[in-house]
Design a protein around this motif. Structure first.
Motif, PDB file in Angstrom:
ATOM      1  N   ASP A 199       1.289   6.575 -14.011  1.00 54.02           N
ATOM      2  CA  ASP A 199       2.750   6.043 -13.855  1.00 54.02           C
ATOM      3  C   ASP A 199       3.611   6.994 -13.355  1.00 54.02           C
ATOM      4  N   GLY A 200       4.400   6.598 -12.308  1.00 51.37           N
ATOM      5  CA  GLY A 200       5.491   7.466 -11.815  1.00 51.37           C
ATOM      6  C   GLY A 200       4.987   8.391 -10.698  1.00 51.37           C
ATOM      7  N   ARG A 201       3.658   8.280 -10.609  1.00 52.53           N
ATOM      8  CA  ARG A 201       3.160   9.231  -9.437  1.00 52.53           C
ATOM      9  C   ARG A 201       2.728   8.384  -8.299  1.00 52.53           C
ATOM     10  N   ARG A 202       2.454   9.129  -7.115  1.00 50.05           N
ATOM     11  CA  ARG A 202       1.758   8.449  -6.116  1.00 50.05           C
ATOM     12  C   ARG A 202       0.212   8.245  -6.264  1.00 50.05           C
ATOM     13  N   ALA A 203      -0.453   7.327  -5.865  1.00 46.32           N
ATOM     14  CA  ALA A 203      -1.720   7.240  -5.789  1.00 46.32           C
ATOM     15  C   ALA A 203      -1.980   6.150  -4.643  1.00 46.32           C
ATOM     16  N   THR A 204      -3.659   5.972  -4.347  1.00 46.27           N
ATOM     17  CA  THR A 204      -4.124   5.278  -3.588  1.00 46.27           C
ATOM     18  C   THR A 204      -5.468   4.485  -3.992  1.00 46.27           C
ATOM     19  N   THR A 205      -5.891   3.567  -3.175  1.00 42.49           N
ATOM     20  CA  THR A 205      -7.265   3.170  -3.568  1.00 42.49           C
ATOM     21  C   THR A 205      -7.724   2.283  -2.356  1.00 42.49           C
ATOM     22  N   VAL A 225       2.040   3.186  -5.205  1.00 41.67           N
ATOM     23  CA  VAL A 225       0.994   3.005  -4.340  1.00 41.67           C
ATOM     24  C   VAL A 225       0.986   3.333  -3.018  1.00 41.67           C
ATOM     25  N   ASP A 226       0.281   4.166  -2.052  1.00 45.21           N
ATOM     26  CA  ASP A 226       0.384   4.381  -1.009  1.00 45.21           C
ATOM     27  C   ASP A 226      -0.579   4.204  -0.272  1.00 45.21           C
ATOM     28  N   GLU A 227      -0.685   3.087   0.591  1.00 51.81           N
ATOM     29  CA  GLU A 227      -1.751   2.298   1.229  1.00 51.81           C
ATOM     30  C   GLU A 227      -2.236   2.908   2.583  1.00 51.81           C
ATOM     31  N   ALA A 274      -8.949   6.904  -1.103  1.00 56.25           N
ATOM     32  CA  ALA A 274      -9.049   5.453  -0.498  1.00 56.25           C
ATOM     33  C   ALA A 274     -10.447   5.015  -0.641  1.00 56.25           C
ATOM     34  N   GLY A 275     -11.139   4.225   0.218  1.00 60.38           N
ATOM     35  CA  GLY A 275     -12.549   3.774   0.295  1.00 60.38           C
ATOM     36  C   GLY A 275     -13.492   4.771   0.232  1.00 60.38           C
ATOM     37  N   ALA A 276     -14.692   4.179  -0.034  1.00 63.62           N
ATOM     38  CA  ALA A 276     -15.668   5.184  -0.450  1.00 63.62           C
ATOM     39  C   ALA A 276     -15.951   6.421   0.429  1.00 63.62           C
TER      40      ALA A 276
END
Length: 328
Positions: free
Chosen positions: A130-136, A153-155, A169-171
């Protein structure tokens, strides 16, 4: 008394660094295998790895595989770094409460938590993102943002390092994340050595946007479908808002409003993304120069194509071609 552990020419450690790989139900095999292999103990790699689950025993994985893990959540209390591989249906299935509590406890004790791909959903459940940058993985970035709106979320990136919590991000970007952790722990030489052993790039340019099949948003409705199709065959020509609205037989204001409702972007944003997609295809499948490709897709000059490529995909046309061009 134990001897210091060698870790390359310039680094000596008092003990092996401890890495736990947390296997959740539906875990993806590549996501599990990457940190387990990268950090396996060897003379150049002063790490000890424990693959664990919510409890010792059999864990049903994704893609037809299962895992027999020797350790339970006690491994998280032991580890310096905890990797959370991606798993199936992350937007539907929340991790068990005891897993969330164990992750929070490991973080409070000082361990770093690193998620690969959809493992970010497990970290998100702890509130630590929460409150942070993240990706997936790019397929799930919108779902992560919708389910956890407090996360930035940074895509467009391969991984995000927020200090004590990291996401990728991806695998395959799990390799980038692991090499990044190695660079921070042991230095560039150790990271480069591991990359050579993995036959992987020590550092990849750009972000995950360049791996998304299409940058043009999928249409959410059939309204203006004929105009979109018409425009896709005329990307090398001027396509202004007035031109598009005229083809759709509505006013520019109406076209702009309804188009955004269908696609989630403005008409001109859509045209730019369509031109970038066509440029990607030409770079992959033809030998036309960057200048020629820019003219073919209606972006005019190579400089203009490079500018928009960097903004949209996080890389250059030349780097993109080097990565994706088909060999003979």
């Amino acid at each position: 008394m134990s001897s210091p552990v060698p870790a390359g020419p310039d680094v000596v450690l008092d003990r092996l660094r401890r890495v736990a790989v947390l296997v959740l139900e539906g875990a993806k095999p590549l996501d599990v295998g990457i940190p387990a292999q990268v950090f396996t103990t060897r003379p150049s790699m002063p790490y000890e790895v424990r693959v664990c689950g919510a409890a010792p025993g059999l864990v049903t994985g994704g893609d037809g595989l299962a895992y027999h893990v020797a350790s339970g959540l006690d491994a998280l209390a032991w580890a310096d770094v905890v990797f959370v591989p991606g798993y199936r249906f992350p937007d539907r299935d929340a991790p068990p409460a005891r897993v969330v509590d164990a992750l929070v406890g490991a973080h409070e004790r000082g361990a770093r938590l690193a998620a690969i791909s959809t493992g970010a959903f497990a970290l998100a459940a702890t509130g630590l993102l929460d409150g942070r940058r993240a990706t997936t993985h790019w397929h799930y970035t919108r779902a992560l943002a919708a389910k956890h709106p407090r996360i930035r979320v940074d895509e467009n990136v391969l991984f995000v390092d927020e200090g004590s919590v990291l996401t990728s991000a991806g695998a395959a970007s799990g390799i980038d994340l692991c090499l990044h952790v190695l660079r921070g722990d042991l230095g560039v030489a150790a990271s480069n050595h591991a990359a050579r052993r993995l036959v992987a790039a020590p550092y990849r340019s750009g972000g995950q946007a360049q791996y998304v099949p299409r940058s043009v948003p999928e249409p959410l409705g059939e309204r203006f479908a004929a105009t979109r199709e018409w425009a896709l065959h005329r990307l090398d020509r001027p396509l202004t808002l007035d031109v598009l609205a005229r083809h759709a037989a509505v006013s520019p204001r109406t076209f702009s409003r309804r188009f955004a409702a269908d696609t989630g972007c403005t008409p001109m944003q859509w045209v730019l993304r369509a031109r970038i997609d066509l440029a990607r295809e030409l770079l992959e499948r033809s030998e036309r120069s960057v200048e020629q490709v820019a003219d073919d897709v209606g972006l005019g000059t190579g400089a203009n194509l490079r500018l928009h490529f960097q903004r949209v995909l996080g890389t250059t046309p030349t780097e993109y071609r080097r990565t994706f061009a088909r060999g003979e």
